[in-house]
Scaffold this motif. Structure first.
Motif, PDB file in Angstrom:
ATOM      1  N   LEU A 210      -4.964   2.822  17.143  1.00 39.22           N
ATOM      2  CA  LEU A 210      -3.554   2.944  16.751  1.00 39.22           C
ATOM      3  C   LEU A 210      -2.673   1.889  17.409  1.00 39.22           C
ATOM      4  CD1 LEU A 210      -2.706   6.750  16.838  1.00 39.22           C
ATOM      5  CD2 LEU A 210      -2.778   5.304  14.843  1.00 39.22           C
ATOM      6  N   THR A 211      -2.852   1.708  18.690  1.00 39.84           N
ATOM      7  CA  THR A 211      -1.942   0.814  19.399  1.00 39.84           C
ATOM      8  C   THR A 211      -2.419  -0.636  19.385  1.00 39.84           C
ATOM      9  OG1 THR A 211      -3.025   1.464  21.429  1.00 39.84           O
ATOM     10  CG2 THR A 211      -0.939   2.493  20.960  1.00 39.84           C
ATOM     11  N   TYR A 212      -3.722  -0.846  19.239  1.00 41.50           N
ATOM     12  CA  TYR A 212      -4.232  -2.208  19.347  1.00 41.50           C
ATOM     13  C   TYR A 212      -4.419  -2.870  17.989  1.00 41.50           C
ATOM     14  CZ  TYR A 212      -6.296  -5.968  22.008  1.00 41.50           C
ATOM     15  OH  TYR A 212      -6.519  -7.179  22.601  1.00 41.50           O
ATOM     16  N   TYR A 213      -4.843  -2.083  17.005  1.00 46.08           N
ATOM     17  CA  TYR A 213      -5.120  -2.689  15.702  1.00 46.08           C
ATOM     18  C   TYR A 213      -4.044  -2.388  14.669  1.00 46.08           C
ATOM     19  CZ  TYR A 213      -9.702  -4.115  17.302  1.00 46.08           C
ATOM     20  OH  TYR A 213     -10.708  -4.723  17.981  1.00 46.08           O
ATOM     21  N   ASN A 214      -3.938  -1.142  14.343  1.00 51.76           N
ATOM     22  CA  ASN A 214      -3.064  -0.798  13.232  1.00 51.76           C
ATOM     23  C   ASN A 214      -2.485   0.586  13.468  1.00 51.76           C
ATOM     24  OD1 ASN A 214      -1.842  -0.630  10.807  1.00 51.76           O
ATOM     25  ND2 ASN A 214      -3.687  -0.707   9.566  1.00 51.76           N
ATOM     26  N   PHE A 215      -1.167   0.649  13.545  1.00 51.32           N
ATOM     27  CA  PHE A 215      -0.558   1.949  13.831  1.00 51.32           C
ATOM     28  C   PHE A 215      -0.516   2.776  12.545  1.00 51.32           C
ATOM     29  CE2 PHE A 215       1.838   5.157  15.733  1.00 51.32           C
ATOM     30  CZ  PHE A 215       1.891   4.922  17.082  1.00 51.32           C
ATOM     31  N   ASP A 216      -1.690   3.100  12.077  1.00 55.18           N
ATOM     32  CA  ASP A 216      -1.801   3.861  10.841  1.00 55.18           C
ATOM     33  C   ASP A 216      -2.742   5.033  11.107  1.00 55.18           C
ATOM     34  OD1 ASP A 216      -2.651   4.885   8.386  1.00 55.18           O
ATOM     35  OD2 ASP A 216      -2.319   2.981   7.368  1.00 55.18           O
ATOM     36  N   ILE A 217      -2.164   6.212  11.109  1.00 58.66           N
ATOM     37  CA  ILE A 217      -2.911   7.413  11.463  1.00 58.66           C
ATOM     38  C   ILE A 217      -4.119   7.626  10.545  1.00 58.66           C
ATOM     39  CG2 ILE A 217      -1.279   8.833  10.132  1.00 58.66           C
ATOM     40  CD1 ILE A 217      -2.616  10.320  13.168  1.00 58.66           C
ATOM     41  N   TYR A 218      -3.949   7.296   9.267  1.00 60.91           N
ATOM     42  CA  TYR A 218      -5.049   7.531   8.324  1.00 60.91           C
ATOM     43  C   TYR A 218      -6.188   6.548   8.564  1.00 60.91           C
ATOM     44  CZ  TYR A 218      -1.367  10.249   6.156  1.00 60.91           C
ATOM     45  OH  TYR A 218      -0.355  11.151   5.953  1.00 60.91           O
ATOM     46  N   MET A 219      -5.835   5.309   8.810  1.00 62.03           N
ATOM     47  CA  MET A 219      -6.878   4.307   9.081  1.00 62.03           C
ATOM     48  C   MET A 219      -7.588   4.633  10.394  1.00 62.03           C
ATOM     49  SD  MET A 219      -7.396   2.184   6.758  1.00 62.03           S
ATOM     50  CE  MET A 219      -8.429   1.058   7.675  1.00 62.03           C
ATOM     51  N   ALA A 220      -6.811   5.049  11.384  1.00 62.88           N
ATOM     52  CA  ALA A 220      -7.405   5.388  12.683  1.00 62.88           C
ATOM     53  C   ALA A 220      -8.378   6.552  12.518  1.00 62.88           C
ATOM     54  CB  ALA A 220      -6.315   5.747  13.683  1.00 62.88           C
ATOM     55  N   SER A 221      -8.005   7.529  11.708  1.00 64.57           N
ATOM     56  CA  SER A 221      -8.886   8.679  11.472  1.00 64.57           C
ATOM     57  C   SER A 221     -10.102   8.264  10.652  1.00 64.57           C
ATOM     58  CB  SER A 221      -8.134   9.785  10.738  1.00 64.57           C
ATOM     59  OG  SER A 221      -7.103  10.260  11.537  1.00 64.57           O
ATOM     60  N   TRP A 222      -9.872   7.371   9.708  1.00 60.91           N
ATOM     61  CA  TRP A 222     -10.975   6.919   8.862  1.00 60.91           C
ATOM     62  C   TRP A 222     -12.091   6.293   9.701  1.00 60.91           C
ATOM     63  CZ3 TRP A 222     -13.234   7.652   4.507  1.00 60.91           C
ATOM     64  CH2 TRP A 222     -14.112   6.697   3.986  1.00 60.91           C
ATOM     65  N   ASN A 223     -11.690   5.651  10.800  1.00 63.29           N
ATOM     66  CA  ASN A 223     -12.695   5.031  11.671  1.00 63.29           C
ATOM     67  C   ASN A 223     -13.691   6.032  12.234  1.00 63.29           C
ATOM     68  OD1 ASN A 223     -12.514   2.016  12.419  1.00 63.29           O
ATOM     69  ND2 ASN A 223     -10.413   2.670  12.098  1.00 63.29           N
ATOM     70  N   PHE A 224     -13.279   7.294  12.309  1.00 68.75           N
ATOM     71  CA  PHE A 224     -14.200   8.312  12.815  1.00 68.75           C
ATOM     72  C   PHE A 224     -15.399   8.492  11.893  1.00 68.75           C
ATOM     73  CE2 PHE A 224     -10.469  10.207  15.223  1.00 68.75           C
ATOM     74  CZ  PHE A 224     -10.909   9.683  16.415  1.00 68.75           C
ATOM     75  N   MET A 225     -15.255   8.040  10.658  1.00 66.08           N
ATOM     76  CA  MET A 225     -16.388   8.134   9.740  1.00 66.08           C
ATOM     77  C   MET A 225     -17.568   7.323  10.274  1.00 66.08           C
ATOM     78  SD  MET A 225     -15.784  10.279   7.427  1.00 66.08           S
ATOM     79  CE  MET A 225     -17.277  10.007   6.479  1.00 66.08           C
ATOM     80  N   TYR A 226     -17.265   6.209  10.950  1.00 73.32           N
ATOM     81  CA  TYR A 226     -18.354   5.400  11.533  1.00 73.32           C
ATOM     82  C   TYR A 226     -19.065   6.197  12.616  1.00 73.32           C
ATOM     83  CZ  TYR A 226     -15.892   1.656   9.133  1.00 73.32           C
ATOM     84  OH  TYR A 226     -15.276   0.886   8.173  1.00 73.32           O
ATOM     85  N   LEU A 227     -18.279   6.932  13.384  1.00 70.18           N
ATOM     86  CA  LEU A 227     -18.851   7.768  14.437  1.00 70.18           C
ATOM     87  C   LEU A 227     -19.745   8.842  13.820  1.00 70.18           C
ATOM     88  CD1 LEU A 227     -18.253   8.422  17.669  1.00 70.18           C
ATOM     89  CD2 LEU A 227     -17.080  10.356  16.682  1.00 70.18           C
TER      90      LEU A 227
END
Lengths: 488, 453
Positions: free
Chosen positions: A289-306
């Motif tokens: 959120l703070t380093y790449y893109n302050f977008d809650i949906y994109m940040a959550s989407w990254n959890f898909m990789y996890l």
């Protein structure tokens, strides 16, 4: 392979429990993102910071109780209590007129959530034989993971679209639907009559409640290295001593005593992996959120990789763990977690692709550890004591996550943020003062992002060292789970 | 007898003690002295009409109606203007400190009720033609296309309240100013309704692309509210003593409160965006996201708390410094020369009674906030209103003036407090859902308990 009607009913009933668990897990993170924004229609209050902890503290305190009651009364009777408390807490939360009311209702919601959480994982052990538990545990783990990881985005979406109250309605409805399915389809079980040691239950509940309170209060109400902090730690140790003392005299203690070194190692491994692994997940989220893109949906989407990373090893690991023993999985998983943390340190801030790779490998490692430990521990536990052992493991796991959060948060806050050196604005020489002030404020936010990055990157290296040691500890595990042996 | 004497002795001692207590208390308070200075000012329609009549020979109503006649409109115009302000200064001297509390509180209410009959632009949507300037476009719409006969009513109420507190604390031992606190509460509420409705469409750069006009009526409400409280810790700022000092103070600013209304965010956002510009260092989409959150619903939010809540990071204090030369004149006023690039700004900071030269204050506003032209207009307006010079006189013993000042300030404070207070109303739908879900959950639990499910 076709299932009998009873097996199918039981499986669908477990899906009902999984929905209940999803609601409980979502309760953790529902309003975590921008809580003061979410409830801005309530009168202003300094207690706003207590909305999230109220749920967490109550939930963790009740986990051992929920599990133990599943032993004493059976899973279905706990289904009569936990979900209704959760639903009442959730639904009353939406008619809160102020922050303080919301805190109280969130606390009530957490009480119900804790009972459900403790009971659900116990139910898997009670309804299935050791070699059949893998799929069900995967389902529960996936449910808990999805709930925890995507609740922030869901809460933000509902608040933005409708109102923060909508999130609580969703939780209540999910719990109600889940409990009806579970109640209807799960078979009744015979319960061996055993005395209930209420004092012991209360002491254990207080112990976990105070421990959770500590993790939620440190750095909010007091600094990590402060007198109040030391006092609460002393209180926790004192309660722990009393719990052990009382449990030794109890005919039916809530925490298991005299456990094998194998089980002790499993509990310690679970705690430390939760701290070094699951406890870091929130910071991956914040970092994005703070380093790449302050977008809650994109940040959550990254959890898909996890989740994608964790899926394959978890599927195989849970299936094979009762044949191979837990040792190889946890050892290899720990190595992967170590690698992922080192990768995170060196490449996660290089670009979003590298960030995703780090998360994937992190998930890959964790996928071999958490659920496998639960299956292994349940494999050496008699069904009648399933709640006693599972409840403590789950409570320890949750405390581990909170400690991980608190340690990283405390490090970032105290060490990195306190090193902030403010740029001095000279109004005698600055051409455009207003522009300079706005630029400075931008730099201020940027500093916080960099501080989070630096702090997180330093912490993951420390955590990598810890997980490397844990890999060695895991390698020393014996094969008691293959022999279904709990006592050495 | 001895007994009676003893009782009498105790009684005498008791009376002395009781009568001595207030004396002792007043002696304690003797170290604290307070003085109060103040003035009130205001404006109403009669005053404006009197000034305008002197300049133009017409009242405001007559001027507006005459202007309407030039545009072939039959206009009835009924304005109402009311305004009252109070400016006070309390000076407290306690032991080694002097605390100066300056407070400005007041309001302006403008109420307009008008009705215009005549030719108006034809209803419809007007597109800006290729290469057409904004002036040409507006002339085409409002002059060339005035073909429809309408009677248009416009009613508007504009309310402005302002409350500003400035507290400074000076250490008398060292002669240094150590603390300052500024609190500003502006409130602008506009409530307007009209029979005519304009809807314009602009491109990304703010140029008009099209304008739609209809006569179905329109309503406009705006509530611009702010509550900004800023505390300054000041070091190395000597302001009292004999002689002249060149100081380079360190001023650490911390924001105590920064509550804004949605309308305020929308109003100031283009300005902030312009300020951030291409040189802005703010990471990713944070500013836009914060704006979208602040403006997502009609709620009042604390900007700093919102940023902290979203980023989980503290918004750090800002530190300022600068070159200042300070001296005191024979009246005890603090004279400051603040170096600002190639010029020096002179500020006289009296510690007691003073005359506020509003025109000079306008000169001190940086040009990047208020342009030279705007300053001239502002000064002319202040002159017309008679606010260009205000004498803040000693009212320590003038109870009537004190009450007058406090009444205005208290009223403004009350209005501001109401503006920020929340009336939490739970929509009926949530109450219905609550009842339904509770009944359903309890019903299901009872049915499960009784084995009906």
């Amino acid at each position: 392979m076709s299932m009998t009607v009873e097996e199918r009913n039981r499986a669908v009933g477990m899906w009902g429990l999984a929905v209940c668990l999803l609601a409980v897990a979502m309760g953790w993170m529902l309003m975590r993102f921008g809580v003061s924004w979410s409830v801005a229609d309530l009168p202003e209050s300094d207690n706003i910071v207590r909305i999230i902890p109220a749920y967490i503290i109550a939930e963790i305190a009740m986990i051992p109780l929920g599990a133990k009651l599943a032993d004493l009364w059976g899973v279905k009777r706990v289904l009569l209590i936990g979900p209704i408390i959760f639903i009442l807490g959730s639904i009353l939360a939406i008619i809160s007129l102020n922050v303080e009311m919301l805190i109280v209702f969130r606390f009530i919601e957490g009480l119900g959530g804790g009972l459900v959480l403790g009971m659900v994982f116990t139910a898997v052990g009670k309804y299935y034989e050791p070699d059949q538990r893998n799929k069900c545990h995967e389902l529960m783990t996936a449910s808990f993971a999805f709930g925890s990881l995507f609740a922030s985005a869901t809460g933000y979406f509902l608040t933005d679209l409708i109102n923060w109250r909508a999130g609580f309605i969703l939780l209540a409805v999910m719990m109600l639907a889940g409990v009806i399915v579970a109640w209807k389809l799960l078979p009744n079980q015979e319960v061996e009559k055993a005395p209930m040691d209420k004092t012991n239950l209360l002491l254990v509940t207080i112990l976990f409640g105070v421990a959770a309170f500590y993790t939620q209060s440190v750095d909010v109400d007091f600094a990590l290295l402060s007198v109040p902090s030391a006092i609460i730690v002393a209180v926790i140790i004192a309660i722990l001593a009393i719990v052990f003392w009382h449990s030794r005299r109890s005919s039916n203690p809530t925490i298991p005593l005299g456990i094998s070194s194998f089980e002790k190692k499993l509990i310690i491994l679970m705690f430390l992996f939760s701290m070094c692994g699951l406890g870091l997940i929130q910071y991956f989220f914040k970092l994005y959120l703070t380093y790449y893109n302050f977008d809650i949906y994109m940040a959550s989407w990254n959890f898909m990789y996890l989740i994608l990373g964790a899926a394959l090893p978890s599927l195989i690991g849970c299936k094979k763990v009762m044949k191979t023993g837990v040792r190889p999985w946890v050892t290899v998983g720990a190595i992967f977690v170590t690698i992922s943390l080192i990768l995170t340190h060196f490449i996660a801030s290089e670009g979003e692709v590298y960030f995703a790779i780090s998360l994937f490998v992190f998930g890959f490692g964790l996928g071999m550890i958490v659920t496998e430990i639960i299956i292994s521990l349940q494999g050496i536990t008699a069904k009648k004591d399933m709640g006693q052992h599972t409840g403590n493991l789950m409570a320890v796991r949750m405390i581990g996550i909170l400690v991980g959060n608190a340690v990283v948060g405390s490090y970032i806050k105290d060490v990195i943020q306190s090193n902030y050196v403010a740029e001095i604005i000279n109004f005698s020489t600055t051409d455009n003062l207003l522009k300079e002030i706005v630029r400075h404020m931008g730099g201020n936010v940027q500093y916080s992002a960099n501080a989070l990055n630096d702090g997180f990157m330093a912490t993951v290296l420390v955590m990598a060292v810890v997980t490397a040691i844990l890999a060695i500890v895991a390698y020393t595990l014996k094969k008691y789970d293959l022999e279904n042996k709990s006592e050495e | 007898m001895d007994y009676k004497k003893t009782v009498l002795a105790f009684a005498v001692v008791a009376v002395m003690l009781i009568s001595g207590l207030p004396m002792a208390a007043s002696e304690t308070d003797a170290d604290v002295s307070s003085e109060e200075y103040g003035t009130t000012f205001g404006i109403d329609l009669d005053r404006i009409d009197a000034v305008l009549k002197e300049i133009t020979g017409e009242t405001l109503k007559e001027i507006v109606e005459d202007l309407a006649k030039l545009a072939d409109l039959d206009l009835t115009f009924s304005p109402m203007i009311d305004s009252k302000f109070a400016l006070t200064r309390d000076v407290y001297t306690e032991e080694n400190y002097v605390e100066i509390v300056d407070r400005l509180g007041g309001y302006i209410v403008i109420d307009v009720d008008s009705k215009a009959s005549g030719l108006f632009p034809k209803a419809g949507t007007y597109e800006v033609a290729e290469g057409e300037s904004s002036d040409d476009f507006l002339k085409r719409v409002f002059v060339d296309n005035r073909t429809e006969q309408h009677t248009v009513s416009i009613t508007a109420t504009i309310g402005i309240t302002i409350e500003a507190d400035v507290i400074t604390r000076i250490n008398l031992d060292t002669g240094e100013m150590e603390e300052a606190y500024i609190a500003i509460f502006p409130l602008v509420s506009i409530d307007m309704s009209s029979d005519i409705n304009f809807t314009d469409k602009e491109d990304d750069e703010g140029n008009i692309e099209s304008l739609a006009i209809d006569y179905n009526g329109s309503e406009f409400k705006s509530n611009v509210y702010g509550n900004f409280q800023i505390h300054f810790d000041i070091e190395d700022m000597k302001v009292l003593g004999d002689g002249e000092w060149t100081v380079k103070p360190t001023i650490t600013q911390s924001v105590t409160r920064s509550v804004v209304s949605t309308d305020l965010v929308n109003e100031i956002w283009p300005f902030i965006k312009d300020m951030i510009g291409s040189e802005g260092k703010i990471s990713g989409a944070i500013p836009e996201l914060i704006r979208s959150i602040l403006t997502s619903t009609d709620r009042k939010l604390d900007v700093f708390k919102t940023i902290e809540s979203l980023t989980n990071s503290k918004v750090h204090d800002m530190i300022f410094t600068g070159d200042i030369t300070v001296s005191n004149d024979e009246d005890g006023n603090i004279l400051m020369k603040i170096k600002r690039n190639s010029t020096t700004v002179d500020i006289s900071y009296p510690t007691g009674e003073y005359s506020l030269e509003a025109g000079k204050i306008i000169d001190l506003i940086p040009d990047d906030i208020l342009s030279e032209d705007a300053k001239i207009i502002a000064k002319i307006a202040l002159g017309i209103l008679g606010w260009d010079s205000l004498d803040v006189v000693d009212i320590t013993d003038d109870e009537e003036k004190k009450d007058e000042c406090h009444e205005i300030q208290d009223m403004v404070r009350e209005i501001n407090k109401e503006s920020e207070s929340y009336e939490t109303t739970i929509p009926i739908v949530y109450i219905v859902i609550t009842i339904v879900v509770i009944l359903a959950a309890c019903g299901v639990t009872v049915l499960m308990w009784r084995g009906k499910i």
